[in-house]
Design a protein around this motif. Structure first.
Motif, PDB file in Angstrom:
ATOM      1  N   UNK A 174       5.765   5.717  -1.883  1.00  0.00           N
ATOM      2  CA  UNK A 174       4.342   5.880  -2.179  1.00  0.00           C
ATOM      3  C   UNK A 174       3.561   5.699  -0.875  1.00  0.00           C
ATOM      4  N   UNK A 175       3.062   6.805  -0.341  1.00  0.00           N
ATOM      5  CA  UNK A 175       2.349   6.719   0.936  1.00  0.00           C
ATOM      6  C   UNK A 175       0.892   6.341   0.754  1.00  0.00           C
ATOM      7  N   UNK A 176       0.413   6.392  -0.499  1.00  0.00           N
ATOM      8  CA  UNK A 176      -0.979   6.072  -0.795  1.00  0.00           C
ATOM      9  C   UNK A 176      -1.034   5.162  -2.017  1.00  0.00           C
ATOM     10  N   UNK A 177      -1.700   4.017  -1.880  1.00  0.00           N
ATOM     11  CA  UNK A 177      -1.866   3.074  -2.988  1.00  0.00           C
ATOM     12  C   UNK A 177      -3.363   2.931  -3.244  1.00  0.00           C
ATOM     13  N   UNK A 178      -3.765   2.995  -4.520  1.00  0.00           N
ATOM     14  CA  UNK A 178      -5.183   2.966  -4.877  1.00  0.00           C
ATOM     15  C   UNK A 178      -5.432   1.839  -5.874  1.00  0.00           C
ATOM     16  N   UNK A 179      -6.504   1.075  -5.645  1.00  0.00           N
ATOM     17  CA  UNK A 179      -6.863  -0.022  -6.560  1.00  0.00           C
ATOM     18  C   UNK A 179      -8.381  -0.143  -6.667  1.00  0.00           C
ATOM     19  N   UNK A 180      -8.826  -0.819  -7.728  1.00  0.00           N
ATOM     20  CA  UNK A 180     -10.218  -1.255  -7.837  1.00  0.00           C
ATOM     21  C   UNK A 180     -10.393  -2.512  -6.995  1.00  0.00           C
ATOM     22  N   UNK A 181     -11.563  -2.676  -6.392  1.00  0.00           N
ATOM     23  CA  UNK A 181     -11.844  -3.853  -5.569  1.00  0.00           C
ATOM     24  C   UNK A 181     -13.076  -4.569  -6.128  1.00  0.00           C
ATOM     25  N   UNK A 182     -12.854  -5.803  -6.601  1.00  0.00           N
ATOM     26  CA  UNK A 182     -13.956  -6.579  -7.165  1.00  0.00           C
ATOM     27  C   UNK A 182     -14.247  -7.857  -6.412  1.00  0.00           C
ATOM     28  N   UNK A 183     -13.231  -8.403  -5.721  1.00  0.00           N
ATOM     29  CA  UNK A 183     -13.457  -9.604  -4.902  1.00  0.00           C
ATOM     30  C   UNK A 183     -12.675  -9.556  -3.594  1.00  0.00           C
ATOM     31  N   UNK A 184     -11.742  -8.639  -3.458  1.00  0.00           N
ATOM     32  CA  UNK A 184     -11.090  -8.409  -2.172  1.00  0.00           C
ATOM     33  C   UNK A 184      -9.689  -8.970  -2.006  1.00  0.00           C
ATOM     34  N   UNK A 185      -9.285  -9.913  -2.868  1.00  0.00           N
ATOM     35  CA  UNK A 185      -8.002 -10.573  -2.674  1.00  0.00           C
ATOM     36  C   UNK A 185      -6.804  -9.705  -2.965  1.00  0.00           C
TER      37      UNK A 185
END
Length: 324
Positions: A174-185
């Motif tokens: 997986x060359x690209x990982x995507x997530x939601x960011x709500x606090x950064x940890x």
């Protein structure tokens, strides 16, 4: 660092064949919403380290804070109940008329919920509760919003190791990982382990509340602490912290009809549910960016579903149903 074993791990990875074909990409979904029920989502990975640290220090009460529909607060309440610890939650936001979604779960799990207005200081309220607990003979442990510090972020550093093992078994990278960011940890943990591995994955975060600049600063500070705790030389600059803040919409835990229509369309056509606070905004942002041609260099995209289904409110459910 000590770690509790409380999440259902490893979480599976599913290929979204039909959606990927529609978008012209190889798209995969890591089901971190499968980590449990009460403790579902990404927060439990962080709490495995944060609460282990609390127990190691002999603490008997967990204190943390978050927004009205904070998954982190609900997960903290569940872990505290599971381990027989006290739990105080400072919830800041517009005071609701009803306890629903995660807010209801907090109460159901026995947490002491302290509602404060957007103008009030979480830090001052936490300090007040700490002093009260100490005066009663308790030993409280403070967990920052989202467990987003060097300790909590180890949960997603470990998740990169888990993903690497799955890549090896599946014969894919997986060359690209995507997530939601709500606090950064969560983002910090992924970035940190990715760098330690010398991997070339791009970590894309979609902000759900604050600006990209704010998150880059927050994540950088967490990373500095992680390098320090590991006794490693920190990089001179932190490149490739990729945060997109164009899909926040009307604000944290607030939804537009367009966002909810997208979530409902996705669930009906592809058989998985997103939440309106975190994953819905991020997945909507990712799909929109793919459609704009901004992920052309990605061969295999892995979206981490960080949970949040319990956060749906009555108002959001009503709006969503009208979109069908």
């Amino acid at each position: 660092m000590e770690r509790l074993q409380i999440a259902n791990l490893p979480t599976p990875i599913q290929k979204l064949d039909r959606l990927g074909e529609e978008l012209g990409v190889n798209l995969y979904l890591k089901r971190d919403d499968f980590t449990g029920m009460e403790i579902s989502g990404n927060k439990v990975r962080k709490l495995e380290f944060s609460v282990a640290d609390a127990l190691q220090q002999g603490c008997d009460t967990l204190i943390t804070a978050g927004g009205i529909q904070s998954n982190h607060c609900r997960a903290t309440a569940a872990v505290a109940a599971k381990l027989g610890l006290g739990c105080d939650l400072i919830i800041r936001g517009e005071i609701p008329n009803h306890f629903e979604g995660n807010l209801f779960m907090n109460k159901a799990l026995g947490a002491r919920v302290h509602l404060i207005s957007p103008e009030e200081s979480r830090e001052e309220k936490m300090d007040e509760i700490v002093e009260n607990l100490k005066s009663q003979g308790h030993k409280p442990y403070l967990i920052p919003v989202g467990a987003s510090n060097a300790v909590g972020s180890l949960g997603y550093a470990a998740a990169i190791e888990e993903i690497t093992e799955q890549e090896n078994k599946l014969g894919i990278h997986y060359d690209t990982v995507v997530i939601a960011v709500g606090s950064g940890g969560t983002y910090a943990g992924l970035w940190y382990a990715n760098q330690k591995q010398g991997a070339k994955r791009k970590i894309h975060g979609f902000a759900v509340d604050n600006s990209a600049d704010t998150f880059v600063e927050t994540i950088t500070e967490i990373l500095k602490e992680m390098y320090l705790n590991d006794g490693l030389a920190a990089p001179e600059e932190y490149k490739d912290i990729l945060i997109n803040d164009q899909y926040i919409g009307t604000g944290y835990a607030k939804s537009t009809h367009e966002e909810l229509a997208f979530i409902m369309k996705t669930s009906r056509e592809h058989g998985f549910l997103l939440d309106p606070v975190y994953t819905g905004k991020a997945f909507y942002g990712m799909v929109s960016e793919i459609q704009k041609g901004h992920f052309k260099d990605a061969n295999n995209i892995l979206f981490i579903h960080t949970g949040g289904i319990l956060g749906w409110t009555h108002k959001q459910r009503e709006m969503a149903l009208k979109s069908i």
